[in-house]
Design a protein around this motif. Structure first.
Motif, PDB file in Angstrom:
ATOM      1  N   LEU A 139      35.352  28.629  41.584  1.00  0.00           N
ATOM      2  CA  LEU A 139      33.931  28.818  41.291  1.00  0.00           C
ATOM      3  C   LEU A 139      33.487  28.063  40.041  1.00  0.00           C
ATOM      4  O   LEU A 139      32.287  27.922  39.800  1.00  0.00           O
ATOM      5  CB  LEU A 139      33.639  30.313  41.082  1.00  0.00           C
ATOM      6  N   GLY A 140      34.442  27.628  39.234  1.00  0.00           N
ATOM      7  CA  GLY A 140      34.106  26.988  37.971  1.00  0.00           C
ATOM      8  C   GLY A 140      33.771  27.979  36.875  1.00  0.00           C
ATOM      9  O   GLY A 140      33.016  27.664  35.943  1.00  0.00           O
ATOM     10  N   VAL A 141      34.351  29.176  36.955  1.00  0.00           N
ATOM     11  CA  VAL A 141      34.117  30.197  35.936  1.00  0.00           C
ATOM     12  C   VAL A 141      34.610  29.703  34.575  1.00  0.00           C
ATOM     13  O   VAL A 141      35.684  29.101  34.475  1.00  0.00           O
ATOM     14  CB  VAL A 141      34.843  31.508  36.333  1.00  0.00           C
ATOM     15  N   ASP A 142      33.816  29.948  33.525  1.00  0.00           N
ATOM     16  CA  ASP A 142      34.242  29.494  32.188  1.00  0.00           C
ATOM     17  C   ASP A 142      34.523  30.648  31.230  1.00  0.00           C
ATOM     18  O   ASP A 142      34.864  30.417  30.077  1.00  0.00           O
ATOM     19  CB  ASP A 142      33.214  28.537  31.575  1.00  0.00           C
ATOM     20  N   LEU A 143      34.398  31.904  31.698  1.00  0.00           N
ATOM     21  CA  LEU A 143      34.744  33.061  30.879  1.00  0.00           C
ATOM     22  C   LEU A 143      34.974  34.242  31.808  1.00  0.00           C
ATOM     23  O   LEU A 143      34.231  34.418  32.778  1.00  0.00           O
ATOM     24  CB  LEU A 143      33.610  33.396  29.891  1.00  0.00           C
ATOM     25  N   ALA A 144      35.998  35.040  31.510  1.00  0.00           N
ATOM     26  CA  ALA A 144      36.280  36.237  32.301  1.00  0.00           C
ATOM     27  C   ALA A 144      36.317  37.450  31.381  1.00  0.00           C
ATOM     28  O   ALA A 144      36.736  37.362  30.225  1.00  0.00           O
ATOM     29  CB  ALA A 144      37.597  36.101  33.047  1.00  0.00           C
TER      30      ALA A 144
END
Length: 438
Positions: free
Chosen positions: A66-71
């Motif tokens: 998804l291209g997540v940049d923070l979890a």
């Protein structure tokens, strides 16, 4: 380009996190990996995926795609399972400690040893850890009627039994220890602390911390602090960012202990703790003592705190990752808050499941769905804590009256503790501490 943030978890705590993130001026796109579909979170997110919260590789693969940049990891079980490690391994920063550091919550013995070995012994009660019955009876005899037995592992807030509350004799205590051993678990026996409990949660970047206002949770199921332990039936915080029964030195001491623990974790493991550092404390006649540590936001404390946040939570989480926190990183309104949980009839031992309920008439600053499903457009309770209702006010009395008014509008086979945040309950807390200090 809009930020993409993954939330792991699908309870009321995670709903509160999603709601606070959605208020950010950065307008992040939210993605949820949950054990079920939380209807409230679904309405705030771009996509929701249902799967095991312990499946780090699958969570990391989905987030990377998804291209997540923070979890942000909400519950404790994924932290113990190493989900944070899996996300960091594919280049996704995580608000939530790695598995080695999450032992702060997953092992009571690890935490006690950490405090003893790194100059924080003054905050510890007398304790011993056991993985057999050898020496148990003798240590109970030494402690007399003042003892607590804690399973050395995650038990959903229900692995602690206290003398006088849950255990009425040493024989009952020995039976409980035998049960823990039979289930393959170790345990810790501690001196029972006398005082008032409170939670102090700190945003922690490793070396820098930003402390939230303290909150008092209510674990017991029924009014008057009776009945079995639960995950938490409600909580409150005060407008002065303290609690009515705490002294200024109590609060300063708790903040200092959180800072010392963050430093001790780095010295012990070589890793920096990045996430929510949750100290469970007891204010006693001889100062503040550590009851336990958790490695994430508390539930329901999270609902109080994030309803009051008036700064950018995305920026605060970035400061956690960058280890750039200071006292201004997270700003809370100077108001009191009261959270009350509506739970199924029969909770916690034999809760109803699969029942319809309605929140259509509720109008509250914070309304967070927990163990809830939706079928044919109707909300359905699935058997655990169902809805957290949070109200705020200039005083605790005002916040409590509003919370009570709103939670009573929920329609369905649910109950709640009417005494959470009331003047009478808080007066008992204040009187108890005054008596102990005298």
């Amino acid at each position: 380009m809009s930020r993409k943030i993954l939330i792991v978890g699908s309870g009321a705590r995670e709903h509160a996190i999603a709601a606070a993130l959605s208020r950010s001026p950065q307008y992040p796109m939210l993605y949820v990996w949950g054990s079920g579909v939380n209807p409230g979170m679904r309405d705030l997110s771009t996509a929701t995926r249902v799967g095991s919260l312990l499946d780090g590789p699958s969570i990391a693969q989905w987030a990377r795609g998804l291209g997540v940049d923070l979890a942000v990891i909400g519950p404790e079980a994924p932290l113990e399972a190493g989900v944070s490690d899996a996300l960091w391994a594919v280049g996704i920063p995580v608000v939530g400690p790695k598995k080695t550091l999450a032992r702060l919550e997953s092992s009571k013995a690890f935490t006690r040893d950490l405090l003893m070995n790194h100059g924080i012994a003054h905050a510890c009660p007398k304790f011993r850890r056991f993985d057999s019955m050898e020496g148990v009876a003798a240590f109970l005899a030494e402690l007399g009627d003042l003892y607590v037995i804690k399973a050395d592992g995650l038990m959903g807030g229900k692995g602690v039994k206290v003398a006088g509350d849950h255990l009425q004799s040493h024989q009952e205590a020995l039976d409980w220890c035998e049960e823990l051993i039979g289930a393959g678990g170790a345990f810790v026996i501690e001196e029972k602390l006398i005082g008032e409990e409170f939670s102090l949660i700190s945003f922690c970047g490793g070396r820098t911390l930003c402390h939230t206002p303290p909150v008092q949770d209510h674990k017991r199921a029924f009014e008057g602090d009776t009945g079995p332990n639960t995950g938490g039936m409600g909580s409150y915080s005060d407008a002065d960012h303290s609690l009515p029964f705490l002294s200024r030195s109590d609060l300063e001491e708790a903040r200092t202990i959180n800072e010392q623990v963050a430093d001790a974790l780095h010295r012990e493991t070589g890793e920096y703790y990045k996430g929510m550092l949750y100290g469970g404390f007891m204010a006693t006649a001889s100062g503040v003592k550590v009851i336990e540590y958790n490695a994430r936001f508390g539930d329901p404390e999270c609902e109080n705190l994030l309803t009051l946040v008036e700064s950018d939570l995305v920026a605060a989480f970035d400061a956690v990752i960058d280890d750039a926190l200071d006292a201004r990183s997270v700003v809370f309104r100077r108001q009191a808050s009261v959270c009350k949980y509506a739970v199924p009839e029969g909770y916690p031992d034999r809760p109803m499941k699969g029942f319809p309920f309605s929140i259509d008439r509720v109008r509250s600053e914070g309304l967070y769905l927990g163990a809830v499903d939706i079928k044919d457009g109707v909300l359905v309770g699935t058997g655990s804590r169902t809805v957290a209702v949070v109200s705020t006010g200039d005083t605790l009395a005002e916040a409590e009256a509003k919370a009570e008014h709103e939670i009573c509008k929920i329609e369905g086979p649910l109950f709640h503790r009417k005494d959470v945040g009331t003047d009478a309950l808080i007066a008992r807390r204040v009187a108890h501490m005054r008596e102990l200090r005298a």
